[in-house]
Design a protein around this motif. Structure first.
Motif, PDB file in Angstrom:
ATOM      1  N   HIS B   5      -0.483  18.264 -55.161  1.00 16.00           N
ATOM      2  CA  HIS B   5      -0.091  16.903 -54.818  1.00 16.00           C
ATOM      3  C   HIS B   5       1.289  16.902 -54.181  1.00 16.00           C
ATOM      4  CE1 HIS B   5      -3.388  15.416 -57.353  1.00 16.00           C
ATOM      5  NE2 HIS B   5      -3.002  16.286 -58.257  1.00 16.00           N
ATOM      6  N   GLN B   6       1.476  15.999 -53.254  1.00 16.62           N
ATOM      7  CA  GLN B   6       2.792  15.801 -52.664  1.00 16.62           C
ATOM      8  C   GLN B   6       3.076  14.304 -52.596  1.00 16.62           C
ATOM      9  OE1 GLN B   6       2.287  18.945 -49.117  1.00 16.62           O
ATOM     10  NE2 GLN B   6       4.302  17.963 -49.175  1.00 16.62           N
ATOM     11  N   TRP B   7       4.316  13.923 -52.869  1.00 13.89           N
ATOM     12  CA  TRP B   7       4.724  12.538 -52.638  1.00 13.89           C
ATOM     13  C   TRP B   7       6.205  12.458 -52.359  1.00 13.89           C
ATOM     14  CZ3 TRP B   7       3.118  14.295 -57.391  1.00 13.89           C
ATOM     15  CH2 TRP B   7       4.046  14.247 -58.419  1.00 13.89           C
ATOM     16  N   PRO B   8       6.551  11.423 -51.592  1.00 13.94           N
ATOM     17  CA  PRO B   8       5.640  10.410 -51.055  1.00 13.94           C
ATOM     18  C   PRO B   8       4.841  10.944 -49.864  1.00 13.94           C
ATOM     19  CG  PRO B   8       7.839  10.065 -50.234  1.00 13.94           C
ATOM     20  CD  PRO B   8       7.941  11.205 -51.212  1.00 13.94           C
ATOM     21  N   ALA B   9       3.872  10.173 -49.415  1.00 17.58           N
ATOM     22  CA  ALA B   9       3.086  10.577 -48.257  1.00 17.58           C
ATOM     23  C   ALA B   9       3.873  10.357 -46.973  1.00 17.58           C
ATOM     24  CB  ALA B   9       1.774   9.785 -48.212  1.00 17.58           C
ATOM     25  N   THR B  10       4.622   9.266 -46.919  1.00 16.28           N
ATOM     26  CA  THR B  10       5.482   8.988 -45.772  1.00 16.28           C
ATOM     27  C   THR B  10       6.818   8.473 -46.270  1.00 16.28           C
ATOM     28  OG1 THR B  10       4.659   6.728 -45.551  1.00 16.28           O
ATOM     29  CG2 THR B  10       3.541   8.422 -44.265  1.00 16.28           C
ATOM     30  N   LEU B  11       7.845   8.725 -45.458  1.00 17.10           N
ATOM     31  CA  LEU B  11       9.197   8.333 -45.849  1.00 17.10           C
ATOM     32  C   LEU B  11      10.019   8.099 -44.596  1.00 17.10           C
ATOM     33  CD1 LEU B  11      10.933   8.008 -48.417  1.00 17.10           C
ATOM     34  CD2 LEU B  11      11.566  10.415 -48.177  1.00 17.10           C
ATOM     35  N   VAL B  12      10.718   6.981 -44.557  1.00 21.21           N
ATOM     36  CA  VAL B  12      11.647   6.693 -43.469  1.00 21.21           C
ATOM     37  C   VAL B  12      13.022   6.531 -44.095  1.00 21.21           C
ATOM     38  CG1 VAL B  12      12.244   5.144 -41.593  1.00 21.21           C
ATOM     39  CG2 VAL B  12       9.837   5.543 -42.161  1.00 21.21           C
ATOM     40  N   GLN B  13      13.955   7.365 -43.650  1.00 23.69           N
ATOM     41  CA  GLN B  13      15.281   7.377 -44.256  1.00 23.69           C
ATOM     42  C   GLN B  13      16.357   7.320 -43.179  1.00 23.69           C
ATOM     43  OE1 GLN B  13      14.689   6.783 -47.588  1.00 23.69           O
ATOM     44  NE2 GLN B  13      16.053   8.446 -48.221  1.00 23.69           N
ATOM     45  N   PRO B  14      17.487   6.674 -43.471  1.00 26.04           N
ATOM     46  CA  PRO B  14      18.591   6.688 -42.501  1.00 26.04           C
ATOM     47  C   PRO B  14      19.345   8.013 -42.542  1.00 26.04           C
ATOM     48  CG  PRO B  14      19.182   5.385 -44.438  1.00 26.04           C
ATOM     49  CD  PRO B  14      17.745   5.793 -44.623  1.00 26.04           C
ATOM     50  N   VAL B  15      19.966   8.320 -41.416  1.00 24.92           N
ATOM     51  CA  VAL B  15      20.828   9.505 -41.350  1.00 24.92           C
ATOM     52  C   VAL B  15      21.913   9.407 -42.426  1.00 24.92           C
ATOM     53  CG1 VAL B  15      22.580  10.659 -39.947  1.00 24.92           C
ATOM     54  CG2 VAL B  15      20.440   9.948 -38.899  1.00 24.92           C
ATOM     55  N   GLY B  16      22.150  10.524 -43.092  1.00 25.25           N
ATOM     56  CA  GLY B  16      23.191  10.555 -44.109  1.00 25.25           C
ATOM     57  C   GLY B  16      22.719  10.230 -45.506  1.00 25.25           C
ATOM     58  N   SER B  17      21.477   9.787 -45.649  1.00 26.84           N
ATOM     59  CA  SER B  17      20.959   9.445 -46.978  1.00 26.84           C
ATOM     60  C   SER B  17      20.413  10.696 -47.658  1.00 26.84           C
ATOM     61  CB  SER B  17      19.877   8.382 -46.861  1.00 26.84           C
ATOM     62  OG  SER B  17      18.761   8.896 -46.144  1.00 26.84           O
ATOM     63  N   PRO B  18      20.260  10.659 -48.994  1.00 25.99           N
ATOM     64  CA  PRO B  18      19.703  11.823 -49.695  1.00 25.99           C
ATOM     65  C   PRO B  18      18.179  11.852 -49.591  1.00 25.99           C
ATOM     66  CG  PRO B  18      20.268  10.116 -51.252  1.00 25.99           C
ATOM     67  CD  PRO B  18      20.709   9.621 -49.914  1.00 25.99           C
ATOM     68  N   LEU B  19      17.631  13.027 -49.953  1.00 23.39           N
ATOM     69  CA  LEU B  19      16.185  13.223 -49.873  1.00 23.39           C
ATOM     70  C   LEU B  19      15.683  13.947 -51.109  1.00 23.39           C
ATOM     71  CD1 LEU B  19      13.501  13.329 -48.113  1.00 23.39           C
ATOM     72  CD2 LEU B  19      14.237  15.657 -47.537  1.00 23.39           C
ATOM     73  N   SER B  20      14.516  13.539 -51.575  1.00 18.22           N
ATOM     74  CA  SER B  20      13.838  14.293 -52.617  1.00 18.22           C
ATOM     75  C   SER B  20      12.337  14.184 -52.390  1.00 18.22           C
ATOM     76  CB  SER B  20      14.195  13.756 -54.005  1.00 18.22           C
ATOM     77  OG  SER B  20      13.535  14.502 -55.010  1.00 18.22           O
ATOM     78  N   LEU B  21      11.713  15.310 -52.103  1.00 17.24           N
ATOM     79  CA  LEU B  21      10.256  15.391 -51.951  1.00 17.24           C
ATOM     80  C   LEU B  21       9.714  16.241 -53.084  1.00 17.24           C
ATOM     81  CD1 LEU B  21       9.890  16.141 -48.123  1.00 17.24           C
ATOM     82  CD2 LEU B  21      10.029  13.923 -49.269  1.00 17.24           C
ATOM     83  N   GLU B  22       8.596  15.799 -53.628  1.00 18.18           N
ATOM     84  CA  GLU B  22       8.062  16.495 -54.794  1.00 18.18           C
ATOM     85  C   GLU B  22       6.673  17.058 -54.533  1.00 18.18           C
ATOM     86  OE1 GLU B  22       8.874  14.429 -58.360  1.00 18.18           O
ATOM     87  OE2 GLU B  22       7.543  15.668 -59.590  1.00 18.18           O
ATOM     88  N   CYS B  23       6.429  18.195 -55.134  1.00 21.20           N
ATOM     89  CA  CYS B  23       5.140  18.873 -55.027  1.00 21.20           C
ATOM     90  C   CYS B  23       4.755  19.364 -56.426  1.00 21.20           C
ATOM     91  CB  CYS B  23       5.266  20.052 -54.074  1.00 21.20           C
ATOM     92  SG  CYS B  23       3.858  21.183 -54.037  1.00 21.20           S
ATOM     93  N   THR B  24       3.513  19.094 -56.819  1.00 21.86           N
ATOM     94  CA  THR B  24       3.037  19.620 -58.098  1.00 21.86           C
ATOM     95  C   THR B  24       1.663  20.235 -57.913  1.00 21.86           C
ATOM     96  OG1 THR B  24       2.095  17.495 -58.736  1.00 21.86           O
ATOM     97  CG2 THR B  24       4.320  17.973 -59.495  1.00 21.86           C
ATOM     98  N   VAL B  25       1.405  21.266 -58.672  1.00 24.59           N
ATOM     99  CA  VAL B  25       0.129  21.966 -58.626  1.00 24.59           C
ATOM    100  C   VAL B  25      -0.534  21.843 -59.988  1.00 24.59           C
ATOM    101  CG1 VAL B  25      -1.001  24.171 -58.201  1.00 24.59           C
ATOM    102  CG2 VAL B  25       1.082  23.593 -56.971  1.00 24.59           C
ATOM    103  N   GLU B  26      -1.841  21.592 -59.980  1.00 24.19           N
ATOM    104  CA  GLU B  26      -2.604  21.495 -61.217  1.00 24.19           C
ATOM    105  C   GLU B  26      -3.671  22.573 -61.252  1.00 24.19           C
ATOM    106  OE1 GLU B  26      -4.293  17.618 -61.298  1.00 24.19           O
ATOM    107  OE2 GLU B  26      -2.387  16.591 -61.629  1.00 24.19           O
TER     108      GLU B  26
END
Lengths: 116, 115
Positions: B5-26
């Motif tokens: 699984h990955q989330w979020p599916a889509t993300l729109v962020q401004p320049v300079g903002s932080p990011l966190s994308l997550e991936c989990t395996v079952e």
């Protein structure tokens, strides 16, 4: 260092005709070769792989690939194309000696367009 | 069976903002985990891989970092996003065994747009 070349950006074929998507590779040891398919805005789906043995490998959705060691090629084939086969296809290689990292090196991808 | 699984599916962020994308395996234990970036719908570039909890290897110097706080969780982060960080981010896993022939399986991806 390992590398993969997919010489065609796009392949066009009529529905019902055979298709071939080309791939050549370079590795220092024995190659492990993979084909993946990607539909728009989706992850990569595994189609087939060559590890050892028979040079003709059969995979999902009627696809097959032929390993040719002398030509360092691993071309993807299908006897009769479907419109639903239209997608982006990636060839990938892993070196036999890469027992730790086990990452794949991908080609640049070939877009397959099947016309009805 | 195993799923990723990955989330979020889509993300729109401004320049300079932080990011966190997550991936989990079952459905598996001790997998090798990978982060790839795909730019302009073409080739995949390996960013990070992990062979265990807390073990991260970076393939290319960049504005991103990765962490693996749990066995089946892989996180991609940035403190300050750049325009060039836009792309399609794919997480993948491989069974960890004595064989290097194992297939790599991919998640559905996250489309990141940095404005």
């Amino acid at each position: 260092a390992q590398s993969v070349a997919q010489p065609e950006d796009q392949v066009n074929v009529a529905e019902g005709n055979p298709l071939t998507v080309k791939c050549t590779y370079s590795v220092s040891g024995n190659p492990y070769l993979f084909w993946y398919v990607q539909y728009p805005n989706r992850g990569l789906q595994f189609l087939l792989k060559y590890i050892t043995g028979d040079n003709l490998v059969k995979g999902s959705y009627g696809f097959e690939a032929e390993f040719n060691k002398s030509q360092t090629s691993f071309h993807l084939k299908k006897p009769s194309a479907l419109v639903s086969d239209s997608a982006l296809y990636f060839c990938a290689v892993r070196d036999f000696y890469d027992t730790g990292r086990r990452a794949l090196t991908f080609g640049s991808g070939t877009r397959l367009q099947v016309q009805p | 069976s195993q799923t990723i699984h990955q989330w979020p599916a889509t993300l729109v962020q401004p320049v300079g903002s932080p990011l966190s994308l997550e991936c989990t395996v079952e459905g598996t234990s001790n997998p090798n985990l990978y982060w790839y970036r795909q730019a302009a719908g073409r080739g995949l570039q390996l960013l990070f891989y992990s062979v265990g909890i807390g073990q991260i290897s970076s393939e290319v110097p960049q504005n991103l970092s990765a962490s693996r706080p749990q066995d089946r969780q892989f996180i991609l982060s940035s403190k300050k996003l750049l325009l060039s960080d836009s792309g399609f981010y794919l997480c993948a896993w491989t069974r960890r065994s004595v064989f290097s022939t194992d297939t790599q399986y991919f998640g559905p991806g996250t489309r990141l747009t940095v404005l």
